[in-house]
Design an enzyme around this catalytic site. Structure first.
Site, PDB file in Angstrom:
ATOM      1  N   TYR A   1     -11.290   9.831  -1.126  1.00 38.27           N
ATOM      2  CA  TYR A   1      -9.980   9.383  -1.585  1.00 38.27           C
ATOM      3  C   TYR A   1      -8.948  10.012  -0.656  1.00 38.27           C
ATOM      4  CZ  TYR A   1      -6.067   8.598  -4.882  1.00 38.27           C
ATOM      5  OH  TYR A   1      -4.888   8.220  -5.475  1.00 38.27           O
TER       6      TYR A   1
ATOM      7  N   THR B   1      -4.990   5.511   0.789  1.00 34.80           N
ATOM      8  CA  THR B   1      -3.660   5.472   0.211  1.00 34.80           C
ATOM      9  C   THR B   1      -2.669   6.033   1.219  1.00 34.80           C
ATOM     10  OG1 THR B   1      -4.601   5.698  -1.998  1.00 34.80           O
ATOM     11  CG2 THR B   1      -2.249   6.083  -1.796  1.00 34.80           C
TER      12      THR B   1
ATOM     13  N   GLU C   1       2.189  -1.714  -3.123  1.00 40.86           N
ATOM     14  CA  GLU C   1       3.238  -2.535  -2.536  1.00 40.86           C
ATOM     15  C   GLU C   1       2.841  -3.135  -1.195  1.00 40.86           C
ATOM     16  OE1 GLU C   1       4.542   1.850  -2.021  1.00 40.86           O
ATOM     17  OE2 GLU C   1       3.132   0.678  -3.221  1.00 40.86           O
TER      18      GLU C   1
ATOM     19  N   LYS D   1     -11.064   5.178  -0.199  1.00 43.21           N
ATOM     20  CA  LYS D   1      -9.840   4.552  -0.678  1.00 43.21           C
ATOM     21  C   LYS D   1      -8.710   5.097   0.177  1.00 43.21           C
ATOM     22  CE  LYS D   1      -6.621   4.336  -4.541  1.00 43.21           C
ATOM     23  NZ  LYS D   1      -6.167   5.009  -5.778  1.00 43.21           N
TER      24      LYS D   1
END
Length: 300
Positions: free
Chosen positions: A139, A168, A194, A166
């Protein structure tokens, strides 16, 4: 070559954790939220991550949420348990439990707080691999304070069961470089809600997001329209989602999501202290902003 590491695609909610003041799981609400998300086209759930407040929940609470999700979802969607914790004992316990209850994979932020080096980070993920035997997604979150570089990811992919991450971050140049590692045999999931469409355009296999909790149909539409080649429609759906995201960023993402869910009839409790809770005035202003974008009329 078959890309056997690419196990997850579609759009998955970073599921909220509905808990009361004592940390007890509000099971009825969580069951109904998961059923709603599945009906509206989400492909699974990422449990007890940042949105799910995992790092500040008790281990037993996180375990119950994993058990509940398995009971509700069965084989109808992906289940990824975030097991990251500030101490390795808890993380290993959660990883072992995830395997025992039948999660599809585990995920974790890198170890944090003490500014660990890469060798220590590798040992951490190796311990999770040994404990669970499940596929592992790193992550890469700014919340961890650990910079994840493309070459570091490449080296981490040598850990047994590591399948990808993931991502981000708004650095889509680096995300694409990661997506090309190992001949593309790496699972990359977009993190920033977004920018889901940006991530898909740059090669992400799917998305995991917080705001999917309150507009699952819209994120399912972004994904499906993109893969159907209807880029203008995908873009329109993304821009619409971003209007709500802008409101949530202004007032607080998790507190806002839980407040919306409460309005929709899902009692999800409050954020775990000492995280933010709305004052009466803040809540009134938040609902005014929701009304201005016609959330309850056009986002569900």
């Amino acid at each position: 070559m078959e890309k056997d590491n690419v196990k997850f695609s579609g759009v998955m909610s970073a599921l909220i954790s509905a808990v009361d003041e004592n940390g007890k799981v509000l099971e009825d609400s969580m069951r109904r939220v998961m059923e709603w998300h599945l009906r509206d086209g989400l492909s699974g759930f990422y449990l007890c991550g940042g949105t799910g407040e995992g790092p500040v929940l008790q281990v037993e609470t996180r375990m119950r949420i994993a058990e509940l999700a398995k009971e509700v979802v069965g084989g109808r969607g992906h289940l990824i348990a975030h097991v990251g914790a500030i101490d390795l004992v808890s993380a290993v316990k959660l990883a072992r439990h995830a395997a025992d209850v039948g999660m599809d994979a585990i995920s974790s932020v890198p170890p944090f707080f003490y500014h660990y080096g890469e060798a220590e980070i590798r040992d951490y993920y190796q311990a999770l691999s040994d404990a669970s035997g499940l596929p592992i997604l790193m992550y890469a979150s700014p919340l961890s304070g650990v910079e994840i570089t493309w070459d570091m990811v490449d080296r981490m992919m040598d850990i047994p069961h590591m399948i990808g991450l993931k991502w981000t971050s708004y650095d889509y140049f680096t995300m694409h470089r990661i997506r090309e590692l190992r001949g593309g045999n790496i699972n990359v999931i977009n993190g920033p809600d977004e920018c889901l469409l940006c991530g898909l355009n740059m090669g992400a296999d799917g998305g995991i997001g917080a705001t999917y909790n309150v507009m699952p149909k819209l994120f399912a539409e972004i994904y499906s329209q993109f893969h159907a080649g209807n880029i203008a429609a995908a873009q329109a759906a993304q821009f619409k989602a971003n209007k709500l995201i802008e409101v949530l960023l202004k007032f607080g993402v998790v507190v806002g999501i839980k407040d919306i869910l409460s309005e929709l009839g899902y009692d999800c409790g409050y954020q775990v202290y000492p995280q933010k809770r709305f004052s009466a005035q803040e809540r009134a202003e938040f609902h005014k902003a929701l009304k201005e974008i016609h959330y309850f009329e056009s986002y569900l």
